[in-house]
Motif scaffolding. Structure first.
Motif: not given
Length: 293
Positions: A149-152, A154
């Protein structure tokens, strides 16, 4: 990789509390585990993951992509990859290049990936990770999976749930994993053996490079007189492999296992060893004759 290695990796994942959070979710998944994820063209982060890449290529990635662009293996590797050492013994690895002055994938276009149908397996897995684990005392490599899971991204917020197996089938990963399996076994065996086998010779590294990343050069070697003098394959077997590049690549990995680890799966002609011995003795005698007395 052993289970003990896996536990060390888990322990090394940084503290999950703010302000830092690792993108790796330290929960082991299997094929029947359920995940929530969906990437599509209408999502707000579309192409974001392609703008900052660090993609290690597998041999089958190169086979597929060089065919797509109608190039030889060496042409494709020279134009689209950068080399890196995979371990302390400098086992050769390749990474996909980025656009000049950017961290974006060289194949990224405004409308998305320009080689999508033949994209590398690392792109197909995202946002999952995979790891091959060999349990202590066992010979079989088992696959485990985990979410990244990466912040960018969605895609994790999209209301779609499916199993890991369904996601892998959707992304066409099983074909890639199957074609890369023998090669992955070689890399894992080299890593797990470590000091036991020591540093490979320069010749072994050259063979690893050819068998892994240059299927066209291996085909030429496979059809050479030197190969026929040692290995006992029928003309029908040779034609079948020559005509099917995927099968030829898997055969090249079997050949590499036989040369590096002595795993005899390719029949050798009964007189091949004696002929090699005679050739070695003749070469040695010629060398001695040239030495001044």
């Amino acid at each position: 990789m052993s289970v003990e290695d896996l536990e060390k990796i888990k322990e090394s994942i940084p503290d999950q509390s703010p302000p830092y959070q690792s993108p790796v979710v330290p929960i082991e998944l299997d094929l029947d585990s359920e995940i929530q994820f969906h990437c599509h063209k209408n999502i707000s982060c579309f192409n974001a993951c392609c703008k900052n890449i660090d993609i290690t290529l597998t041999p089958y990635d190169i086979v597929r992509l060089k065919r797509r662009l109608n190039m030889t293996s060496s042409q494709w590797v020279n134009q689209f990859t950068v080399p890196f050492p995979m371990d302390a013994h400098e086992m050769p690895g390749l990474k996909l290049i980025t656009k000049r002055g950017s961290s974006a994938c060289v194949f990224l276009r405004e409308q998305g990936c320009s080689v999508y149908e033949d994209r590398p397996v690392a792109c197909r897995y995202y946002a999952l990770g995979s790891m091959g684990v060999r349990k202590q005392g066992g010979s079989k490599v088992e696959d485990i999976y985990f979410v990244v899971k990466e912040d960018h991204c969605k895609g994790h917020d999209e209301p779609r749930k499916l199993t890991v197996r369904e996601y892998l089938e959707e992304q066409g990963i099983f074909e890639y994993d199957e074609n890369n399996r023998h090669w992955r076994d070689i890399v894992l065996k080299k890593r797990s053996s470590g000091p036991t086998i020591g540093k490979p010779s320069s010749r072994s590294l050259q063979l690893f490079d050819m068998c892994s990343y240059d299927i066209d050069n291996f085909r030429a070697f496979f059809n050479s007189k030197g190969f026929d003098q040692v290995f006992d394959l029928s003309e029908q077997q040779k034609k079948s492999l020559t005509d099917d590049e995927d099968k030829l690549f898997q055969f090249s990995c079997r050949f590499l296992k036989q040369v590096l680890f002595g795993e005899l799966s390719i029949p050798v002609k009964s007189d091949a060893r004696e002929k090699r011995r005679e050739k070695h003795l003749a070469k040695r005698e010629n060398t001695l004759r040239r030495v001044p007395r």
